[in-house]
Motif scaffolding. Structure first.
Motif, short mmCIF file in Angstrom:
data_model
loop_
_atom_site.label_atom_id
_atom_site.label_comp_id
_atom_site.label_asym_id
_atom_site.label_seq_id
_atom_site.Cartn_x
_atom_site.Cartn_y
_atom_site.Cartn_z
N LYS A 1 0.83 -1.21 0.00
CA LYS A 1 0.00 0.00 0.00
C LYS A 1 0.87 1.26 0.00
O LYS A 1 0.56 2.24 -0.69
CB LYS A 1 -0.92 -0.01 1.22
N ILE A 2 1.94 1.20 0.80
CA ILE A 2 2.84 2.36 0.85
C ILE A 2 3.47 2.61 -0.52
O ILE A 2 3.55 3.74 -1.00
CB ILE A 2 3.94 2.14 1.91
N GLU A 3 3.89 1.53 -1.18
CA GLU A 3 4.50 1.66 -2.50
C GLU A 3 3.49 2.19 -3.52
O GLU A 3 3.82 3.02 -4.38
CB GLU A 3 5.03 0.28 -2.95
N THR A 4 2.25 1.68 -3.39
CA THR A 4 1.19 2.16 -4.29
C THR A 4 0.94 3.64 -4.10
O THR A 4 0.79 4.41 -5.07
CB THR A 4 -0.10 1.37 -4.03
N LEU A 5 0.89 4.06 -2.83
CA LEU A 5 0.66 5.48 -2.54
C LEU A 5 1.80 6.34 -3.07
O LEU A 5 1.58 7.45 -3.57
CB LEU A 5 0.52 5.68 -1.02
N LYS A 6 3.04 5.82 -2.96
CA LYS A 6 4.18 6.56 -3.49
C LYS A 6 4.06 6.74 -5.00
O LYS A 6 4.31 7.81 -5.55
CB LYS A 6 5.48 5.82 -3.16
N ASN A 7 3.66 5.65 -5.68
CA ASN A 7 3.52 5.72 -7.14
C ASN A 7 2.41 6.70 -7.53
O ASN A 7 2.53 7.47 -8.50
CB ASN A 7 3.22 4.34 -7.72
N GLU A 8 1.30 6.63 -6.77
CA GLU A 8 0.19 7.55 -7.05
C GLU A 8 0.62 8.99 -6.82
O GLU A 8 0.25 9.90 -7.58
CB GLU A 8 -1.01 7.19 -6.17
N ASN A 9 1.37 9.21 -5.74
CA ASN A 9 1.86 10.57 -5.44
C ASN A 9 2.79 11.08 -6.55
O ASN A 9 2.73 12.24 -6.95
CB ASN A 9 2.58 10.56 -4.10
N LYS A 10 3.65 10.18 -7.05
CA LYS A 10 4.56 10.55 -8.13
C LYS A 10 3.78 10.90 -9.40
O LYS A 10 4.09 11.88 -10.08
CB LYS A 10 5.51 9.39 -8.40
#
Length: 395
Positions: free
Chosen positions: A11-20
């Motif tokens: 989830k953290i990685e997904t959020l990072k990708n979405e933020n990027k």
């Protein structure tokens, strides 16, 4: 517990990708916004230029409605504020002049203007030589080079062929058996570098640069406009090699109409004199003639036919690559950060002329001075663009 930790990391990685992704979209949106704002700025600038042109034309129309004055020369001075004068038609008259005119200027040989109805002296005019100097911008050899002009590679090539080559190597045209163009017309929006092109040609040919604004020919004194035209060509022959540059040629070269008043007829007489000088001009000589206009569509057909201004060269707004080159030229002597990306700045200034880009460079320098920095950074250019856009919106 292990599975929950893995899911949490996913989830953290997904959020990072979405933020990027959001940041990239925001950056792209910002670029599009700046591009739209620059287009809006250019439109506002164009609107202001058109409004200014309308005001100028209205002012000219109002001045044309005024009664023209007659040009004459004082032949003899009498007592009681009276002088003998001789007009262009050759008749001699004794007329009066008001006490407000300085008597020291009222001497035999002085040029004066007369009221058309009463023949009363209205004012004492400058001498012919003084008047000609005031109307002309003369440079023995301009310091502008082709390298100082960006984004006009095609126009430079055409100008070299049609103006520079006939002056430098007239024997080539004689050998082939053709006559080069007598005059060329540079046309395009304001601030695109038409005057710079003419000066660069004068520099490359070691020629005297004689610049006139065509509106200077439209003199309120009858017969003066045509005389100015003759004086220009005579001066160019005396100072040859020379380049005659007539800016805003549409001021005297607009299409003629059948219905014309006194002032319109004076403009037409000036145009006819210019056409006459062009017809009697030797194109293989060491004098080049360049005219410039923002309105080629309103020029009289007689002016742009073959044998006169028979070569039209477009001087357009610079493209993205041209804008980058112009920015590099204007910042050549400025202390700037090496990290500045002129390509990105060029993208944000779509529709800007060379003059607009020069103004941006100057404004960026002012921001650096205001921040007490020793060099200009990318933010200064961004702030300069924003400031110009904001000031345009307020007008």
């Amino acid at each position: 517990m292990g599975e929950s930790k893995e899911k949490l990391l996913e989830k953290i990685e997904t959020l990072k990708n979405e933020n990027k992704t959001l940041k990239e979209e925001k950056s792209e949106s910002t670029k599009k916004l700046r591009s739209l704002e620059s287009k809006e700025l250019k439109q506002n600038i164009n609107n202001r230029q058109l409004e200014g042109k309308i005001r100028e034309l209205k002012g000219e129309i109002n001045s044309f409605k005024k009664t023209p004055l007659i040009l004459a020369t004082i032949t003899e001075v009498f007592d009681d504020n009276r002088v003998g004068i001789r007009g262009h038609v050759g008749h001699d008259f004794v007329v009066t002049y008001p006490g407000s005119i300085d008597k020291e200027k009222v001497v035999a040989g002085a040029r004066v203007s007369l009221n058309q109805e009463t023949l009363t002296v209205v004012e004492v005019l400058p001498s012919k030589k003084e008047a000609d100097i005031m109307a002309m911008e003369i440079e023995e050899k301009p310091d502008i080079d082709y390298d100082d002009i960006g984004g006009l590679e095609n126009a430079i090539v055409e100008v070299k062929e049609t103006v520079e080559l006939p002056i430098k190597k007239p024997e080539l045209f004689k050998e082939i058996g053709i006559d080069p163009p007598k005059g060329i017309l540079l046309y395009g929006p304001p601030g695109t570098g038409k005057t710079l092109l003419a000066k660069a040609v004068a520099n490359q040919t070691d020629s005297t640069f004689i610049k006139l604004v065509a509106s200077e020919f439209v003199n309120k004194f009858l017969g003066e406009g045509a005389r100015y035209v003759r004086q220009v060509f005579e001066l160019a022959k005396e100072k040859a090699p020379a380049i005659i540059f007539i800016d805003e040629i549409d001021a005297i070269g607009a299409k003629r109409t059948h219905e014309s008043q006194g002032a319109d007829r004076e403009v037409q007489r000036t145009l006819m004199q210019l056409l006459s000088e062009l017809d009697g001009f030797e194109s293989r000589g060491n004098v080049g003639i360049i005219a410039a206009t923002n309105r080629p569509d309103i020029l009289d057909d007689a002016l742009i036919r073959p044998g006169r201004f028979d070569r039209a060269i477009e001087v357009p707004l610079p493209d993205e690559e041209g804008r980058t080159k112009i920015l590099e030229i204007h910042t050549k002597k400025m202390k700037i950060d090496k990290k500045i990306d002129f390509d990105s700045i060029s993208e944000l200034t779509e529709g800007f002329s060379g003059a607009d880009l020069k103004a941006i460079c100057t404004e960026a320098g002012m921001f650096a001075i205001r921040a007490d920095r020793k060099k200009i950074i990318s933010k200064d250019f961004m702030d300069a663009i924003d400031k110009i856009i904001e000031s345009a919106k307020m007008q």
